[in-house]
Motif scaffolding. Structure first.
Motif: not given
Length: 197
Positions: A29-50
């Motif tokens: 709606n606003t055509c803006t990006w923002s970082c997602v604040a989250f808790g827990g443990g995110a997946p490790s750095p990677r590419g080629g995931h789905t």
């Protein structure tokens, strides 16, 4: 990338120098990006995931970090804003990058087809049952698509459609196949190319 609500969510990837595990949302709606604040443990750095969306969760499967290939499964709760590893049972797909992953809502399952495991391209098919949190390899008759990664897949009706990708011979593919969920039979679809002016 996945869509949930009024936003597109993008997790991780490769920026030509390093693999990432950052998490961003694009607000349509606003055509803006923002970082997602989250808790827990995110997946490790990677590419080629789905990534797929099921209910109020985004699920991320597999990928690689340049050295290691993964077959782990993580979920992000849009309500809780928490990343959590998914505890699974059954026969999981082997570690891989660049598979195709789709959700079949009537069955409440996710399908994973093909990919690349660091040594070869794959053409196996797996199903993840969201309710049971269980993986199973799908036994399909007929002639499956040749091994490949970087392909696309969608669900339309009672069929899983697979298009394109690249196999071990590195030539891009333009073939199309479908698997009937009812009969579990792979069929190669012959189609006619129509030029649009």
């Amino acid at each position: 990338a996945v869509v949930h609500g009024e936003c597109m969510y993008v997790f991780g990837g490769y920026d030509s120098k390093r693999y990432l595990n950052d998490f961003h949302r694009f607000h349509f709606n606003t055509c803006t990006w923002s970082c997602v604040a989250f808790g827990g443990g995110a997946p490790s750095p990677r590419g080629g995931h789905t990534a797929v969306v099921h209910g109020q969760q985004m699920l991320v499967f597999g990928g690689c970090d340049g050295w290691n290939y993964f077959n782990d499964l993580f979920k992000f709760g849009f309500d809780s804003e928490q990343w959590l590893p998914v505890r699974v049972t059954g026969t999981a797909p082997g570690a891989r990058s660049a598979p195709a992953t789709v959700v079949h809502e009537p069955q409440s399952v996710m399908y994973v087809f093909g990919g690349y495991d660091g040594g070869r391209s794959l053409n196996d098919l797996f199903r993840f049952d969201f309710q049971a949190s269980e993986w199973a390899q799908v036994r399909v008759s007929g002639l499956p698509p040749s091994p490949r990664g970087g392909h696309t897949a969608v669900v339309y009706g009672d069929r899983l459609w697979v298009y394109g990708g690249t196999g071990d011979e590195s030539e891009p593919k333009s073939d199309m196949h479908y698997d009937s969920f009812k009969d579990n039979v792979w069929v190669k679809e012959e189609y006619v190319q129509v030029d649009v002016e």
